[in-house]
Design a protein around this motif. Structure first.
Motif, mmCIF file in Angstrom:
data_model
loop_
_atom_site.group_PDB
_atom_site.id
_atom_site.type_symbol
_atom_site.label_atom_id
_atom_site.label_comp_id
_atom_site.label_asym_id
_atom_site.label_seq_id
_atom_site.Cartn_x
_atom_site.Cartn_y
_atom_site.Cartn_z
ATOM 1 N N SER A 66 -1.120 -3.296 -4.118
ATOM 2 C CA SER A 66 -2.436 -3.820 -4.413
ATOM 3 C C SER A 66 -3.076 -2.698 -3.959
ATOM 4 C CB SER A 66 -2.584 -4.739 -3.274
ATOM 5 O OG SER A 66 -2.528 -4.054 -1.964
ATOM 6 N N HIS A 67 -2.594 -1.411 -3.336
ATOM 7 C CA HIS A 67 -3.248 -0.263 -3.085
ATOM 8 C C HIS A 67 -2.445 0.912 -3.460
ATOM 9 C CE1 HIS A 67 -5.922 -3.011 -0.898
ATOM 10 N NE2 HIS A 67 -6.652 -2.164 -0.795
ATOM 11 N N MET A 68 -3.170 1.825 -4.223
ATOM 12 C CA MET A 68 -2.345 3.065 -4.602
ATOM 13 C C MET A 68 -3.157 4.355 -4.341
ATOM 14 S SD MET A 68 0.100 4.308 -5.804
ATOM 15 C CE MET A 68 0.619 5.930 -6.427
ATOM 16 N N PHE A 85 1.724 2.345 -11.676
ATOM 17 C CA PHE A 85 1.295 1.254 -11.733
ATOM 18 C C PHE A 85 2.084 0.295 -12.372
ATOM 19 C CE2 PHE A 85 -3.552 2.210 -11.579
ATOM 20 C CZ PHE A 85 -3.556 2.728 -10.177
ATOM 21 N N ASP A 139 -7.071 -5.469 -11.072
ATOM 22 C CA ASP A 139 -6.167 -6.174 -12.027
ATOM 23 C C ASP A 139 -5.979 -5.461 -13.530
ATOM 24 O OD1 ASP A 139 -5.084 -7.986 -10.294
ATOM 25 O OD2 ASP A 139 -6.977 -9.472 -10.699
ATOM 26 N N GLN A 160 4.631 -2.873 -9.674
ATOM 27 C CA GLN A 160 3.570 -4.150 -9.787
ATOM 28 C C GLN A 160 3.213 -4.787 -8.559
ATOM 29 O OE1 GLN A 160 3.554 -6.104 -13.509
ATOM 30 N NE2 GLN A 160 3.943 -4.320 -15.064
ATOM 31 N N GLY A 214 -6.606 -2.489 -14.080
ATOM 32 C CA GLY A 214 -6.013 -1.268 -14.043
ATOM 33 C C GLY A 214 -4.431 -1.506 -14.425
ATOM 34 N N LYS A 215 -3.984 -2.549 -13.727
ATOM 35 C CA LYS A 215 -2.466 -2.835 -14.057
ATOM 36 C C LYS A 215 -2.184 -3.251 -15.625
ATOM 37 C CE LYS A 215 -1.202 -4.432 -9.333
ATOM 38 N NZ LYS A 215 -0.716 -5.498 -8.592
ATOM 39 N N GLN A 241 -0.236 7.752 -12.647
ATOM 40 C CA GLN A 241 -0.601 6.667 -12.151
ATOM 41 C C GLN A 241 -0.237 5.470 -13.187
ATOM 42 O OE1 GLN A 241 -4.979 6.362 -11.616
ATOM 43 N NE2 GLN A 241 -4.835 6.925 -9.624
ATOM 44 N N THR A 242 -0.248 5.630 -14.659
ATOM 45 C CA THR A 242 0.115 4.773 -15.322
ATOM 46 C C THR A 242 1.868 4.408 -15.167
ATOM 47 O OG1 THR A 242 -1.192 5.563 -17.179
ATOM 48 C CG2 THR A 242 0.664 4.192 -17.901
ATOM 49 N N LYS A 276 1.046 -1.258 0.031
ATOM 50 C CA LYS A 276 -0.180 0.195 -0.101
ATOM 51 C C LYS A 276 0.825 1.145 -0.008
ATOM 52 C CE LYS A 276 -3.704 -2.237 2.443
ATOM 53 N NZ LYS A 276 -4.697 -2.108 3.617
ATOM 54 N N ILE A 315 -6.068 -1.313 -6.301
ATOM 55 C CA ILE A 315 -5.787 -1.488 -7.689
ATOM 56 C C ILE A 315 -6.368 -2.629 -8.307
ATOM 57 C CG2 ILE A 315 -3.968 -1.445 -9.583
ATOM 58 C CD1 ILE A 315 -1.806 -0.203 -7.179
#
Length: 206
Positions: A117-119, A110, A126, A114, A128-129, A106-107, A86, A124
């Motif tokens: 799990s939280h941003m 992310f 899957d 990798q 989104g990744k 964000q891109t 996090k 986040i």
């Protein structure tokens, strides 16, 4: 308010440390805290992460919202924090960092971090990744193409400039040669005129 992180060497069993809303400028002296799981340094005056958290191998949650972090490159230091899950650079309770205002923030995060799990206090997904990875690769390809195009254009401009310079140089050389020949012709004419005047002077004297 706290300005410097110090005197932490005896807190070897510390799991959680909240030092938000202070005046800390540099993250340092955390090396002894090998078991630290959660670190909150939100709303301080931190401008750089660097290698300051490399020794905190157990760190799972990190909140750096509301600081003065500004560089994408600096964020890459957190790729070494493999236990980190996090991470917050932006938090509704503490504010943002300047880096959050950069295009593709964000891109970028992310794609490179990798393990998260939280941003920014949000989970986040899957997809989104996956979207971040696809977007990042597309932009990387685009920028690589742009760089190649700019290099090619620069090479062409330099080549044309060199050709123009050589052409101009040749033209100037030809012009100079013509002027030199004309000068020599004028010098010969002047010599002939002087010889003729000398002859007339001699004739008049006789």
């Amino acid at each position: 308010r706290i300005k410097v992180l110090e005197n932490l060497g005896h807190l070897l069993e510390l799991k959680t440390m909240w030092l938000g809303d202070n005046e800390i400028e540099v993250i340092k002296n955390l090396e002894p805290l090998k078991g630290l799981l959660e670190l909150n340094l939100a709303r301080n005056k931190i401008r750089e992460i660097g290698s300051s958290l490399d020794a905190n191998i157990s760190l799972q949650e990190l909140n750096l919202a509301g600081n003065e972090l500004w560089s994408f490159k600096d964020l890459l230091n957190l790729t070494r924090a493999q236990s980190l899950r996090k991470l917050s650079f932006s938090d509704p309770d503490y504010g943002d960092n300047p880096v959050c205002e950069l295009c593709n923030y964000q891109t970028y995060v992310f794609f490179h971090l990798q393990q998260l799990s939280h941003m920014d206090t949000m989970p986040i997904p899957d997809e989104g990744k996956q979207l971040a990875e696809a977007t990042y690769m597309k932009k990387k390809m685009y920028y690589n193409m742009r760089i190649k195009t700019l290099k090619r254009n620069t090479t062409n401009i330099l080549r044309k400039g060199k050709e123009a310079f050589l052409t101009r140089k040749n033209q100037l050389t030809l012009t100079l040669n013509v002027l030199v020949r004309q000068l020599k012709d004028m010098e010969r004419e002047l010599e002939l005129l002087q010889e003729g005047r000398s002859e007339l002077t001699k004739s008049g004297a006789a």
